[in-house]
Design a protein around this motif. Sequence first.
Motif, PDB file in Angstrom:
ATOM      1  N   LEU A  67       0.785  -1.240   0.000  1.00 30.79           N
ATOM      2  CA  LEU A  67       0.000   0.000   0.000  1.00 30.79           C
ATOM      3  C   LEU A  67       0.818   1.293   0.000  1.00 30.79           C
ATOM      4  CD1 LEU A  67      -3.041  -0.947   2.267  1.00 30.79           C
ATOM      5  CD2 LEU A  67      -2.907  -0.832  -0.227  1.00 30.79           C
ATOM      6  N   PRO A  68       1.894   1.415   0.770  1.00 32.24           N
ATOM      7  CA  PRO A  68       2.613   2.693   0.741  1.00 32.24           C
ATOM      8  C   PRO A  68       3.098   3.080  -0.659  1.00 32.24           C
ATOM      9  CG  PRO A  68       3.334   1.400   2.606  1.00 32.24           C
ATOM     10  CD  PRO A  68       2.467   0.508   1.763  1.00 32.24           C
ATOM     11  N   ALA A  69       3.587   2.124  -1.408  1.00 29.03           N
ATOM     12  CA  ALA A  69       4.055   2.417  -2.760  1.00 29.03           C
ATOM     13  C   ALA A  69       2.884   2.618  -3.717  1.00 29.03           C
ATOM     14  CB  ALA A  69       4.951   1.293  -3.264  1.00 29.03           C
ATOM     15  N   LEU A  70       1.869   1.793  -3.573  1.00 32.92           N
ATOM     16  CA  LEU A  70       0.713   1.886  -4.462  1.00 32.92           C
ATOM     17  C   LEU A  70      -0.005   3.222  -4.314  1.00 32.92           C
ATOM     18  CD1 LEU A  70      -0.789   0.048  -6.490  1.00 32.92           C
ATOM     19  CD2 LEU A  70      -2.288  -0.602  -4.617  1.00 32.92           C
ATOM     20  N   LEU A  71      -0.141   3.690  -3.071  1.00 32.28           N
ATOM     21  CA  LEU A  71      -0.836   4.946  -2.805  1.00 32.28           C
ATOM     22  C   LEU A  71       0.093   6.155  -2.791  1.00 32.28           C
ATOM     23  CD1 LEU A  71      -3.149   3.673   0.068  1.00 32.28           C
ATOM     24  CD2 LEU A  71      -3.715   3.929  -2.356  1.00 32.28           C
ATOM     25  N   ASP A  72       1.392   5.899  -2.915  1.00 32.65           N
ATOM     26  CA  ASP A  72       2.416   6.947  -2.863  1.00 32.65           C
ATOM     27  C   ASP A  72       2.315   7.770  -1.576  1.00 32.65           C
ATOM     28  OD1 ASP A  72       4.705   8.192  -3.789  1.00 32.65           O
ATOM     29  OD2 ASP A  72       3.584   9.726  -4.892  1.00 32.65           O
ATOM     30  N   ILE A  73       2.079   7.077  -0.475  1.00 33.48           N
ATOM     31  CA  ILE A  73       2.051   7.685   0.851  1.00 33.48           C
ATOM     32  C   ILE A  73       3.136   6.995   1.678  1.00 33.48           C
ATOM     33  CG2 ILE A  73       0.709   8.082   2.952  1.00 33.48           C
ATOM     34  CD1 ILE A  73      -1.811   7.935   1.170  1.00 33.48           C
ATOM     35  N   ALA A  74       4.201   7.703   1.972  1.00 32.42           N
ATOM     36  CA  ALA A  74       5.338   7.168   2.733  1.00 32.42           C
ATOM     37  C   ALA A  74       5.870   5.873   2.126  1.00 32.42           C
ATOM     38  CB  ALA A  74       4.963   6.978   4.194  1.00 32.42           C
ATOM     39  N   PRO A  75       6.262   5.899   0.844  1.00 32.54           N
ATOM     40  CA  PRO A  75       6.723   4.661   0.199  1.00 32.54           C
ATOM     41  C   PRO A  75       7.979   4.062   0.820  1.00 32.54           C
ATOM     42  CG  PRO A  75       7.116   6.549  -1.223  1.00 32.54           C
ATOM     43  CD  PRO A  75       6.290   7.033  -0.069  1.00 32.54           C
ATOM     44  N   VAL A  76       8.688   4.824   1.639  1.00 32.44           N
ATOM     45  CA  VAL A  76       9.856   4.271   2.320  1.00 32.44           C
ATOM     46  C   VAL A  76       9.438   3.159   3.284  1.00 32.44           C
ATOM     47  CG1 VAL A  76       9.882   5.872   4.293  1.00 32.44           C
ATOM     48  CG2 VAL A  76      12.023   4.904   3.441  1.00 32.44           C
ATOM     49  N   THR A  81       9.132  -2.282   6.037  1.00 33.72           N
ATOM     50  CA  THR A  81       8.294  -3.451   6.295  1.00 33.72           C
ATOM     51  C   THR A  81       9.022  -4.734   5.920  1.00 33.72           C
ATOM     52  OG1 THR A  81       6.303  -2.145   5.914  1.00 33.72           O
ATOM     53  CG2 THR A  81       6.072  -4.542   5.788  1.00 33.72           C
ATOM     54  N   ALA A  82       9.772  -4.696   4.827  1.00 35.93           N
ATOM     55  CA  ALA A  82      10.536  -5.884   4.424  1.00 35.93           C
ATOM     56  C   ALA A  82      11.566  -6.249   5.489  1.00 35.93           C
ATOM     57  CB  ALA A  82      11.206  -5.648   3.076  1.00 35.93           C
ATOM     58  N   VAL A  83      12.213  -5.256   6.084  1.00 37.49           N
ATOM     59  CA  VAL A  83      13.170  -5.524   7.164  1.00 37.49           C
ATOM     60  C   VAL A  83      12.438  -6.119   8.374  1.00 37.49           C
ATOM     61  CG1 VAL A  83      14.746  -4.440   8.823  1.00 37.49           C
ATOM     62  CG2 VAL A  83      14.864  -3.827   6.407  1.00 37.49           C
ATOM     63  N   CYS A  84      11.272  -5.595   8.687  1.00 36.00           N
ATOM     64  CA  CYS A  84      10.478  -6.155   9.786  1.00 36.00           C
ATOM     65  C   CYS A  84      10.080  -7.601   9.490  1.00 36.00           C
ATOM     66  CB  CYS A  84       9.241  -5.300  10.049  1.00 36.00           C
ATOM     67  SG  CYS A  84       9.638  -3.677  10.721  1.00 36.00           S
ATOM     68  N   TRP A  85       9.772  -7.895   8.231  1.00 32.83           N
ATOM     69  CA  TRP A  85       9.441  -9.269   7.838  1.00 32.83           C
ATOM     70  C   TRP A  85      10.651 -10.181   8.034  1.00 32.83           C
ATOM     71  CZ3 TRP A  85       5.036 -11.718   7.080  1.00 32.83           C
ATOM     72  CH2 TRP A  85       5.078 -12.985   6.492  1.00 32.83           C
ATOM     73  N   ILE A  86      11.839  -9.672   7.728  1.00 27.14           N
ATOM     74  CA  ILE A  86      13.060 -10.440   7.959  1.00 27.14           C
ATOM     75  C   ILE A  86      13.180 -10.808   9.432  1.00 27.14           C
ATOM     76  CG2 ILE A  86      15.596 -10.282   7.999  1.00 27.14           C
ATOM     77  CD1 ILE A  86      15.332  -8.589   5.400  1.00 27.14           C
ATOM     78  N   LEU A  87      12.937  -9.837  10.306  1.00 27.69           N
ATOM     79  CA  LEU A  87      13.003 -10.103  11.748  1.00 27.69           C
ATOM     80  C   LEU A  87      11.953 -11.130  12.175  1.00 27.69           C
ATOM     81  CD1 LEU A  87      13.566  -6.460  13.035  1.00 27.69           C
ATOM     82  CD2 LEU A  87      15.273  -8.295  12.787  1.00 27.69           C
ATOM     83  N   LEU A  88      10.768 -11.024  11.610  1.00 25.66           N
ATOM     84  CA  LEU A  88       9.713 -11.996  11.918  1.00 25.66           C
ATOM     85  C   LEU A  88      10.116 -13.393  11.458  1.00 25.66           C
ATOM     86  CD1 LEU A  88       6.824 -12.120  13.099  1.00 25.66           C
ATOM     87  CD2 LEU A  88       5.990 -11.862  10.768  1.00 25.66           C
ATOM     88  N   ARG A 122      14.523  -1.807  -2.673  1.00 28.21           N
ATOM     89  CA  ARG A 122      13.787  -0.573  -2.410  1.00 28.21           C
ATOM     90  C   ARG A 122      14.581   0.436  -1.595  1.00 28.21           C
ATOM     91  NH1 ARG A 122      10.860  -0.452  -6.668  1.00 28.21           N
ATOM     92  NH2 ARG A 122       9.155  -1.933  -6.697  1.00 28.21           N
ATOM     93  N   PHE A 123      15.569  -0.008  -0.843  1.00 26.77           N
ATOM     94  CA  PHE A 123      16.477   0.935  -0.188  1.00 26.77           C
ATOM     95  C   PHE A 123      17.557   1.393  -1.171  1.00 26.77           C
ATOM     96  CE2 PHE A 123      15.530  -0.631   4.311  1.00 26.77           C
ATOM     97  CZ  PHE A 123      14.960   0.583   4.701  1.00 26.77           C
ATOM     98  N   GLY A 124      17.857   0.545  -2.165  1.00 30.91           N
ATOM     99  CA  GLY A 124      18.976   0.808  -3.047  1.00 30.91           C
ATOM    100  C   GLY A 124      18.591   1.213  -4.453  1.00 30.91           C
ATOM    101  N   PRO A 125      18.850   0.318  -5.444  1.00 33.53           N
ATOM    102  CA  PRO A 125      18.771   0.706  -6.848  1.00 33.53           C
ATOM    103  C   PRO A 125      17.381   1.110  -7.335  1.00 33.53           C
ATOM    104  CG  PRO A 125      19.214  -1.646  -6.650  1.00 33.53           C
ATOM    105  CD  PRO A 125      19.313  -1.058  -5.272  1.00 33.53           C
ATOM    106  N   GLU A 126      16.324   0.603  -6.741  1.00 35.41           N
ATOM    107  CA  GLU A 126      14.968   0.931  -7.204  1.00 35.41           C
ATOM    108  C   GLU A 126      14.170   1.627  -6.101  1.00 35.41           C
ATOM    109  OE1 GLU A 126      13.527   0.689 -10.190  1.00 35.41           O
ATOM    110  OE2 GLU A 126      15.286  -0.193 -11.138  1.00 35.41           O
ATOM    111  N   SER A 127      14.820   2.520  -5.397  1.00 39.34           N
ATOM    112  CA  SER A 127      14.187   3.236  -4.297  1.00 39.34           C
ATOM    113  C   SER A 127      13.030   4.085  -4.802  1.00 39.34           C
ATOM    114  CB  SER A 127      15.220   4.112  -3.589  1.00 39.34           C
ATOM    115  OG  SER A 127      14.598   4.902  -2.612  1.00 39.34           O
ATOM    116  N   PHE A 128      11.956   4.154  -4.036  1.00 36.17           N
ATOM    117  CA  PHE A 128      10.830   5.002  -4.385  1.00 36.17           C
ATOM    118  C   PHE A 128      11.130   6.471  -4.089  1.00 36.17           C
ATOM    119  CE2 PHE A 128       8.372   1.028  -3.481  1.00 36.17           C
ATOM    120  CZ  PHE A 128       7.933   0.837  -4.771  1.00 36.17           C
ATOM    121  N   THR A 129      12.093   6.717  -3.217  1.00 37.94           N
ATOM    122  CA  THR A 129      12.364   8.091  -2.781  1.00 37.94           C
ATOM    123  C   THR A 129      13.447   8.777  -3.592  1.00 37.94           C
ATOM    124  OG1 THR A 129      13.903   7.282  -1.113  1.00 37.94           O
ATOM    125  CG2 THR A 129      11.616   7.614  -0.433  1.00 37.94           C
TER     126      THR A 129
END
Length: 130
Positions: A67-76, A81-88, A122-129
Amino acid sequence: MNLALWIVAGLLAALALFGGATKALMPKDKLDELGRKSGGGWTEHAGASFVRTLGVLEILAAAGLILPALLDIAPVMVPVTAVCWILLMIGAMLTHTRYGQYKFVALNFFYLGAAAFVAWGRFGPESFTA
């Protein structure tokens, strides 16, 4: 690369939504029975509120991966979230290791790798920001 990141994030989100809804909505006794049949069964040793909390976290992860990327609201929030998924997934791997459920450890390692790919991309080469 962007398309691959969207596909992987979408697949992880679908997985998180399905797994989270199962944990959050299914009665605990049914979940325990399903776990015994599939070779899991860790839920038998966990409290109902803990299992439901994990389910809600997985549902939130599903939303946070898309949703953040799809809605362009805080896409970072997508790579966060992916890092949080890694921790999970690290927690899931430790739990399954404790119960000798090594096929689930391998599966969680695969999910961890997919989330690491999304976080890196998303943090690197294809970052939304950028």
